[in-house]
Write a protein that holds these residues in place. Structure first.
Motif, PDB file in Angstrom:
ATOM      1  N   TYR A   1       1.025  -0.903  -0.104  1.00  0.00           N
ATOM      2  CA  TYR A   1      -0.049  -0.049  -0.196  1.00  0.00           C
ATOM      3  C   TYR A   1       0.387   1.315   0.278  1.00  0.00           C
ATOM      4  O   TYR A   1       0.591   2.148   0.697  1.00  0.00           O
ATOM      5  CB  TYR A   1      -1.277  -0.447   1.608  1.00  0.00           C
ATOM      6  CG  TYR A   1      -1.999  -1.137   1.546  1.00  0.00           C
ATOM      7  CD1 TYR A   1      -1.355  -2.011   0.171  1.00  0.00           C
ATOM      8  CD2 TYR A   1      -2.314  -1.585   2.992  1.00  0.00           C
ATOM      9  CE1 TYR A   1      -2.704  -3.492   0.794  1.00  0.00           C
ATOM     10  CE2 TYR A   1      -2.580  -2.720   3.364  1.00  0.00           C
ATOM     11  CZ  TYR A   1      -3.088  -3.989   1.607  1.00  0.00           C
ATOM     12  OH  TYR A   1      -3.350  -5.104   2.285  1.00  0.00           O
TER      13      TYR A   1
ATOM     14  N   PHE B   1       0.847  -6.833   6.517  1.00  0.00           N
ATOM     15  CA  PHE B   1      -0.169  -6.757   6.135  1.00  0.00           C
ATOM     16  C   PHE B   1      -0.092  -8.234   5.997  1.00  0.00           C
ATOM     17  O   PHE B   1       0.523  -8.875   6.017  1.00  0.00           O
ATOM     18  CB  PHE B   1       0.026  -5.908   4.716  1.00  0.00           C
ATOM     19  CG  PHE B   1      -0.148  -4.006   5.117  1.00  0.00           C
ATOM     20  CD1 PHE B   1      -0.780  -4.018   5.963  1.00  0.00           C
ATOM     21  CD2 PHE B   1       0.273  -3.456   3.873  1.00  0.00           C
ATOM     22  CE1 PHE B   1      -0.482  -2.353   6.398  1.00  0.00           C
ATOM     23  CE2 PHE B   1       1.106  -2.059   3.982  1.00  0.00           C
ATOM     24  CZ  PHE B   1      -0.453  -1.525   5.600  1.00  0.00           C
TER      25      PHE B   1
ATOM     26  N   ALA C   1       5.504  -5.913   2.764  1.00  0.00           N
ATOM     27  CA  ALA C   1       3.593  -5.873   3.233  1.00  0.00           C
ATOM     28  C   ALA C   1       4.625  -6.613   4.268  1.00  0.00           C
ATOM     29  O   ALA C   1       3.459  -6.642   5.769  1.00  0.00           O
ATOM     30  CB  ALA C   1       3.801  -6.800   2.329  1.00  0.00           C
TER      31      ALA C   1
ATOM     32  N   PRO D   1      -4.995  -9.193  -0.070  1.00  0.00           N
ATOM     33  CA  PRO D   1      -4.460  -7.424   0.452  1.00  0.00           C
ATOM     34  C   PRO D   1      -5.968  -6.884   0.035  1.00  0.00           C
ATOM     35  O   PRO D   1      -6.850  -7.196   0.136  1.00  0.00           O
ATOM     36  CB  PRO D   1      -3.042  -6.855  -1.703  1.00  0.00           C
ATOM     37  CG  PRO D   1      -3.740  -8.028  -1.891  1.00  0.00           C
ATOM     38  CD  PRO D   1      -3.691  -9.196  -0.731  1.00  0.00           C
ATOM     39  N   ARG D   2      -5.887  -5.628   0.911  1.00  0.00           N
ATOM     40  CA  ARG D   2      -7.245  -4.575   1.337  1.00  0.00           C
ATOM     41  C   ARG D   2      -7.541  -4.552  -0.322  1.00  0.00           C
ATOM     42  O   ARG D   2      -7.384  -4.169  -0.603  1.00  0.00           O
ATOM     43  CB  ARG D   2      -7.094  -3.533   1.669  1.00  0.00           C
ATOM     44  CG  ARG D   2      -6.574  -2.909   1.346  1.00  0.00           C
ATOM     45  CD  ARG D   2      -6.400  -1.638   2.462  1.00  0.00           C
ATOM     46  NE  ARG D   2      -5.092  -0.688   2.163  1.00  0.00           N
ATOM     47  CZ  ARG D   2      -4.806   0.747   2.445  1.00  0.00           C
ATOM     48  NH1 ARG D   2      -4.905   0.212   3.566  1.00  0.00           N
ATOM     49  NH2 ARG D   2      -4.137   1.476   1.536  1.00  0.00           N
TER      50      ARG D   2
END
Ligand code: M6R
Length: 606
Positions: free
Chosen positions: A488, A591, A586, A596-597
């Motif tokens: 991100y 995360f 990450a 992943p979001r």
């Protein structure tokens, strides 16, 4: 993205539905739910978050019933919440849906006017009410046909009925849907992977079709209600490895499987005795292919871009590339002598499928390069070139990228040879060079500690840039995409030569910049561009050859060294440390690497 499962059986189905929903988790989702029919009642249970939460909730009640549907949802209309999770039910009908109903607002208005009450913000709920409305005055098949006719957009549906407690209805337009045959039970699934633990006998709905599934009988119909016969396919029972094993994440495992991906492709496509590339049953004559168009999304598009460089370098035919979501809505000039190639790991990406469909409707030659050979894109293209890398579960594509590049490279070499654009001796040499590639890939996957100090710095960065020229430009784009989706961090991939036309303004003191500069024909130019960013304060991570002695190394923050290979083959090596950089960054930031979001593995909506 969203996933569907349905089971009709002679025994309780909720635990098998849960098990299959876990198989669908890899697609990326935010909520999950199940509905079953028992004793004339629809029992629905839904949870926000992982299937584990749903499982826990179900364990507190006794969710019986021999017919049921389940769903994992990736939010499109309405926030991720329990109320918006599927199934959506009234007292008579329960529906799970993948896709988007584009005219849901208009339909909802007219249904509300007729007295229907809505609970969620989703587009899906209109299907429940629409079908209920049509069932008031139509028998089942007609009610389904009328409902489907009213819907604009794309869908795969699973529907159960309180008053018909032994059936599941499946319907498809745009989004894929598979049907499985079991012993005294039958299944519905958004992909064959969800059904594989229960059966290897499956078939697929074509666009516009619907089906009525009972535990001992399945009937298929076209959009007008005419019965359709289906061929049952036997899926391979080859043990595919879906476990993480010793690895913390699927992504780590998949990064480490890349030497095998190369080996598998080489073994599948190269006839070592005759030193020849074998594209078994390639259906077109060389004279009939005068140009190539490569189409894909995300990472698959990056492999198309590398393909463009290879085709330009090694053949004299015209080559063009396109992002599927752009191609499908443009006013395209279709060319009969063009081969349209669709690249996709999942083979289910909605935009790529729509681009393929458009080409088919215009009677073009279509070829797909896919990982999942039972997928919609593979099934519907004229010719399929599999990438042979086994299941890729992590949302970030790694080994599939290498496999896609390898198949595109082999296709390019073969076409180059067939068209006499390459000398036989060079062709032979290039094929021979592939023998060593798997070993070179293995050597380029670094130990954790070699990447960790670098990723520590990246984990603190607000933004970064990835630069490359020629074959390394798509690799820069891919490196930036990986860092964005996993860590991100804002990351831009750029052609190194373009920096001074604008993006150089972004460079500030201490900004980490990755420069991909193997010793190919672009090397010196890229190094000059690198000096320009260093002069403006960038902290440069240089990916280049081991024997690189020409560089004034005091200027460079860090260097990652790769082996020397033939210049065409550098993309297979330079991409590897960038995957690891994103992975460890990450990891450092804590995360969810495999999921992943906001993202999904299989992007089945446009
Ligand atoms: O299944 P596909 O190859 O068609 O998927 C295309 C993209 O969605 C995919 O490559 C995506 O960009 C990856 N998450 C990138 O790592």
């Amino acid at each position: 993205m969203c996933g569907i499962i349905g089971i009709t059986s002679s025994k309780p189905v909720s635990s098998s539905i849960l098990h299959s929903l876990k198989k669908l988790e890899y697609r990326g989702y935010d909520s999950a739910g199940i509905a079953t029919i028992d004793n004339g009642i629809i029992n629905e249970i839904k949870s926000l978050g992982r299937v584990d939460v749903l499982e826990k909730n179900i364990s507190q009640i006794n969710l019986s019933g021999e017919v049921g549907i389940g769903h994992v949802r990736w939010a499109t209309h309405g926030i991720p919440s329990t109320i918006n999770a599927h199934p959506h039910s009234n007292e008579n009908i329960s529906v799970v849906h993948n896709g988007i109903i584009e005219n849901s607002v208009i339909l909802k208005k007219s249904l509300i006017n007729k007295g229907h009450k809505f609970k969620s913000e989703t587009d899906t709920e209109v299907i429940v009410h629409l079908l209920s409305e049509y069932l008031k005055s139509n028998e089942l098949n007609n009610a389904i046909i009328k409902t489907l006719n009213d819907l604009d957009g794309s869908f795969a549906l699973g529907i159960i009925f309180k008053d018909m407690p032994n059936i599941i209805v499946g319907a498809r337009r745009g989004s894929p849907l598979a049907v499985g045959y079991g012993p005294n039970e039958n299944y519905l699934g958004s992909d064959s992977y969800a059904l594989k633990s229960m059966t290897n006998k499956i078939t697929y709905l074509n666009d516009g079709e619907f089906c009525i599934i009972k535990k001992d009988e399945i009937n298929f119909y076209d959009y007008m209600g005419n019965k359709v016969n289906k061929k049952i396919l036997q899926l391979s029972t080859n043990e595919q490895n879906y476990e993480k094993g010793e690895y913390k994440h699927f992504m780590a495992k998949e990064i480490n499987e890349q030497p095998l991906t190369i080996k598998n492709c080489v073994n599948e496509y190269i006839d070592k005795i005759n030193n020849e590339i074998n594209l078994h049953n390639f259906p077109w004559k060389k004279e009939n292919i005068k140009s190539i168009k490569l189409i894909g999304c995300g990472t698959a598009f990056h492999s198309c871009l590398i393909g463009k460089y290879w085709f330009e370098e090694l053949t004299n035919i015209d080559v063009d590339i396109d992002i599927a979501s752009e191609f499908r809505y443009r006013k395209n000039r279709f060319k009969e002598d063009c081969l349209y190639i669709f690249v996709s790991q999942s083979g289910e990406t909605a935009d790529t499928y729509a681009a393929l469909d458009l080409c088919k409707k215009n009677k073009m030659k279509t070829c797909s390069i896919v990982n999942v050979v039972e997928s919609s894109i593979a099934r519907d293209s004229d010719f399929v070139l599999p990438i042979h890398c086994g299941p890729e579960i992590g949302v970030a594509s790694t080994k599939a990228f290498l496999g896609q590049m390898m198949v595109i490279y082999l296709l390019c070499l073969k076409i180059s040879y067939l068209k006499n654009n390459i000398k036989k001796s060079d062709y032979n040499k290039k094929i021979k060079n592939l023998d060593l590639l798997s070993e070179k890939v293995k050597k380029t996957i670094f130990d954790e500690n070699q990447i960790q100090t670098i990723s520590n710095t990246f984990s603190k960065a607000k933004g970064s840039m990835f630069l490359g020229r020629g074959f390394s430009f798509p690799i820069a784009l891919e490196g930036a995409l990986k860092l964005k989706e996993l860590a991100y961090i804002h990351a831009e991939g750029y052609p190194a030569g373009e920096m001074k036309h604008g993006p150089l303004a972004l460079i500030e003191d201490g900004m980490p910049v990755v420069v991909v500069a193997p010793k190919d024909q672009y090397y010196k130019k890229t190094i000059s561009n690198m000096q320009e960013v260093i002069a403006r304060g960038a902290k440069v991570l240089l990916v280049t050859n081991k024997d690189d002695d020409q560089i004034v190394s005091e200027n460079i923050w860090k260097k990652i060294e790769i082996d020397t290979v033939e210049k065409d083959l550098y993309p297979f090596l330079t991409t590897l440390p960038l995957q690891q950089l994103a992975y460890y960054t990450a990891l450092k930031k804590g995360f969810d690497i495999d999921k992943p979001r906001n993202l999904a593995k299989s992007v089945t909506v446009e």
